[in-house]
Structures are given as C-alpha cells and as structure tokens.
Design an enzyme around this catalytic site. Structure first.
Site, mmCIF file in Angstrom:
data_model
loop_
_atom_site.group_PDB
_atom_site.id
_atom_site.type_symbol
_atom_site.label_atom_id
_atom_site.label_comp_id
_atom_site.label_asym_id
_atom_site.label_seq_id
_atom_site.Cartn_x
_atom_site.Cartn_y
_atom_site.Cartn_z
ATOM 1 N N ASP A 18 21.511 74.442 48.249
ATOM 2 C CA ASP A 18 20.422 74.899 49.180
ATOM 3 C C ASP A 18 19.335 73.954 49.131
ATOM 4 O O ASP A 18 18.997 73.197 48.106
ATOM 5 C CB ASP A 18 20.009 76.176 48.701
ATOM 6 C CG ASP A 18 19.049 76.846 49.601
ATOM 7 O OD1 ASP A 18 19.111 76.795 50.620
ATOM 8 O OD2 ASP A 18 18.047 77.845 49.241
ATOM 9 N N ASN A 66 25.184 83.248 56.717
ATOM 10 C CA ASN A 66 24.875 82.082 57.519
ATOM 11 C C ASN A 66 25.021 82.178 59.019
ATOM 12 O O ASN A 66 24.482 81.451 59.914
ATOM 13 C CB ASN A 66 25.439 80.840 56.935
ATOM 14 C CG ASN A 66 24.807 80.545 55.463
ATOM 15 O OD1 ASN A 66 25.401 80.054 54.597
ATOM 16 N ND2 ASN A 66 23.340 80.896 55.354
HETATM 17 C C1 IPE Z 1 22.744 80.090 50.171
HETATM 18 O O1 IPE Z 1 21.661 79.661 50.854
HETATM 19 C C2 IPE Z 1 23.974 80.077 50.977
HETATM 20 C C3 IPE Z 1 24.328 78.496 50.831
HETATM 21 C C4 IPE Z 1 24.003 77.707 50.212
HETATM 22 C C5 IPE Z 1 25.615 78.117 51.533
HETATM 23 P P1 IPE Z 1 21.047 80.342 51.881
HETATM 24 O O2 IPE Z 1 19.855 79.392 52.329
HETATM 25 O O3 IPE Z 1 21.594 80.908 52.977
HETATM 26 O O4 IPE Z 1 20.062 81.632 51.168
HETATM 27 P P2 IPE Z 1 18.958 82.504 51.318
HETATM 28 O O5 IPE Z 1 18.934 82.770 52.787
HETATM 29 O O6 IPE Z 1 17.613 81.539 51.119
HETATM 30 O O7 IPE Z 1 18.766 83.601 50.407
HETATM 31 C C1 IPE Z 2 21.909 75.128 52.453
HETATM 32 O O1 IPE Z 2 20.733 74.646 52.931
HETATM 33 C C2 IPE Z 2 23.000 74.845 53.365
HETATM 34 C C3 IPE Z 2 23.361 76.060 54.185
HETATM 35 C C4 IPE Z 2 23.091 77.349 53.876
HETATM 36 C C5 IPE Z 2 24.594 75.866 54.919
HETATM 37 P P1 IPE Z 2 19.514 75.379 53.895
HETATM 38 O O2 IPE Z 2 19.892 74.967 55.482
HETATM 39 O O3 IPE Z 2 19.542 76.943 53.511
HETATM 40 O O4 IPE Z 2 18.187 74.971 53.605
HETATM 41 P P2 IPE Z 2 16.943 75.601 53.619
HETATM 42 O O5 IPE Z 2 16.968 76.643 52.440
HETATM 43 O O6 IPE Z 2 16.598 76.026 54.992
HETATM 44 O O7 IPE Z 2 15.845 74.447 53.009
HETATM 45 MG MG MG Z 3 18.500 77.828 52.356
#
Ligand code: IPE
Ligand code: IPE
Ligand code: MG
Length: 237
Positions: A18, A66
């Site tokens: 993340d 997602n």
């Molecule tokens: C969790 O991250 C999913 C992945 C890293 C693939 P998210 O960014 O989707 O999680 P939330 O929305 O902050 O809980």
């Molecule tokens: C994790 O990074 C990747 C996926 C969930 C696919 P994010 O895209 O959630 O990054 P932040 O949390 O917005 O910084």
């Molecule tokens: Mg995220």
C-alpha cells in the site's frame, strides 16, 4: 543475519503493498507511476525473500474493493499486470512456484489465461512459493469456500459435521499452504483491508510508515526484527 536469527525466520510472510498513490502524489506524478514503482519494489522484495530462504511470500496486488477506483487507474494497474505476468515473473526465478489467490473470473481473458498458465507451469517447482492476491477479498474467499462445501454436502460427498478447520482451510485459495506468520502493511494505515482474515488469525501484524514504492530490504529486515521480538502464544502461556 546470524544463524540463530535465521532459525527464527517466518515461514510465510504476507505484504499489503500500500501507498503507491501517495508516493506518486508526493512527487506530483500520476498515481500510475506509483503503481509502476510499486511493482518494481515487489520484484526486489521477492528476490530478497528467496535469498533469505523464506518459503512462502504473499502479496496483495488488487482487492475485490479496488474496482471502486476510476476506470483509468484500474486499466493502468491491469496493463502493469499484463507486462509483469508475461515478462518479469517468468524470468525472475526459474524455480519459483507462482499461485494466484482470488477470483480470476472477472479479469480480462488474456490476464486470466496467462495467470492460470504460469500457475500451471510452475506448479511442480520447489523454490519459493509466491502468491499474488489478485481480485482477492477475504470475505469473498470465505463465501466461495462455504458455497463449495455446501455443494459437496448437497451431492452427498460430505456431511455438514465433517466440516472442520482443516477441511475449511483446504477450500480456501491457500489450500495446502501454511498460514502467514507475519503480515506487513506499509503506508501508515493500521488495518488489514479484507486481507487473509481466516489465514491471518494468529499472524503477527507489523504496520510501517514507509510507502510501498520506497520499501527497501532494510525495511524488510526491520519488520523481521519486530517479528522476532514478539512472543507468539497461540492462546497458550
Ligand atoms: C489494500 O489497499 C489493497 C491492496 C494493497 C491491493 P487499499 O488502499 O485498497 O486499502 P484501503 O482502501 O486503504 O483500506
Ligand atoms: C496500493 O496503493 C495499490 C493498490 C491498492 C492496487 P494505493 O493505490 O492504495 O496507494 P494509496 O493508498 O492511495 O497511497
Ligand atoms: Mg491504499
């Protein structure tokens, strides 16, 4: 890492990758660039785990939630996957076994077919097992398992009383694999976001402030140190 420390290594490490979007935002770059850098970080950390001889690594790449993101971002993540699936994974480690955790059905056909082919072709490999959680959701996984077991009961193969923890575990995407010992979440968020709720029931959780694209081998070592400093009791004393 000394020999004693090596003996205390987790067998299975799971990572919630993340912070890609925030990494890009900080640099005034499109979020996609964060995902690209995050994918490179994954390659680096997977190699590091293999060198440490950690036998199982699971990475959360795309969750069932997602899909709520803008179409352009989802398309960009899927394009990155296309690139990685057909290229990096195949050449990264000849002996690695690749598994995909999640419902692959809603993915584009080419991605699904490539993922299934890599999984099939690497199934007999004896090196590190790398699980990519793709369109993975813990609740979705549990529902799929419950449906499959219910169907087997209806077919008369199984009686409801036969369903125990072992049988249930075997109906999950991680069938046959050990539960994660350590779940690492970078990016500063302190939640598991629907990642391995069944398998992670007794995992040690390590939350770190670094954003995933910046995550280094040193950060991984730090997570291992924290893990090794914990006392795991599993309900005992
Ligand atoms: C969790 O991250 C999913 C992945 C890293 C693939 P998210 O960014 O989707 O999680 P939330 O929305 O902050 O809980
Ligand atoms: C994790 O990074 C990747 C996926 C969930 C696919 P994010 O895209 O959630 O990054 P932040 O949390 O917005 O910084
Ligand atoms: Mg995220």
């Amino acid at each position: 890492m000394g020999e004693t420390q090596k003996n205390l290594l987790p067998r299975h490490v799971a990572i919630i990758m993340d912070g890609n979007g925030r990494w890009a935002k900080k640099r005034m770059l499109p979020r996609t660039m964060g995902h690209k850098k995050g994918a490179e970080t994954f390659g680096k950390i997977a190699r590091y785990c293999r060198n440490l001889e950690i036998p199982y690594l699971t990475a959360y790449a795309f969750s069932t939630e997602n899909w709520k993101r803008p179409k352009e971002e989802i398309d960009a993540i899927m394009d990155l996957l296309r690139h990685y699936l057909s290229d990096v994974f195949r050449h990264q480690d000849e002996n690695a076994r690749l598994c995909f955790l999640g419902d692959l059905e809603p993915l584009d056909e080419d991605i699904r077919e490539t993922a299934l082919r890599i999984q099939r072709e690497s199934a007999q490999n004896h090196g590190i097992t790398i699980n990519i959680a793709l369109n993975y959701g813990g609740r979705d996984e549990i529902i799929h398992a419950a449906q499959n077991l219910a169907k087997r009961c209806m077919a008369g193969e199984l009686s409801p009383n036969d369903i125990d923890e072992a049988l249930f575990s075997d109906a999950l995407y991680t069938a046959g694999q050990p539960d994660p010992d350590l779940i690492i979440r970078p990016s500063g968020e302190c939640r598991t976001s629907n990642f391995l709720p069944w398998q992670g029931a007794y995992a040690e959780l390590v939350f770190m402030d670094v954003l995933w694209p910046d995550f280094s081998e040193k950060d991984f070592d730090r997570a291992l140190e924290i893990y090794q400093s914990r006392s795991r009791r599993f309900g005992g004393i």
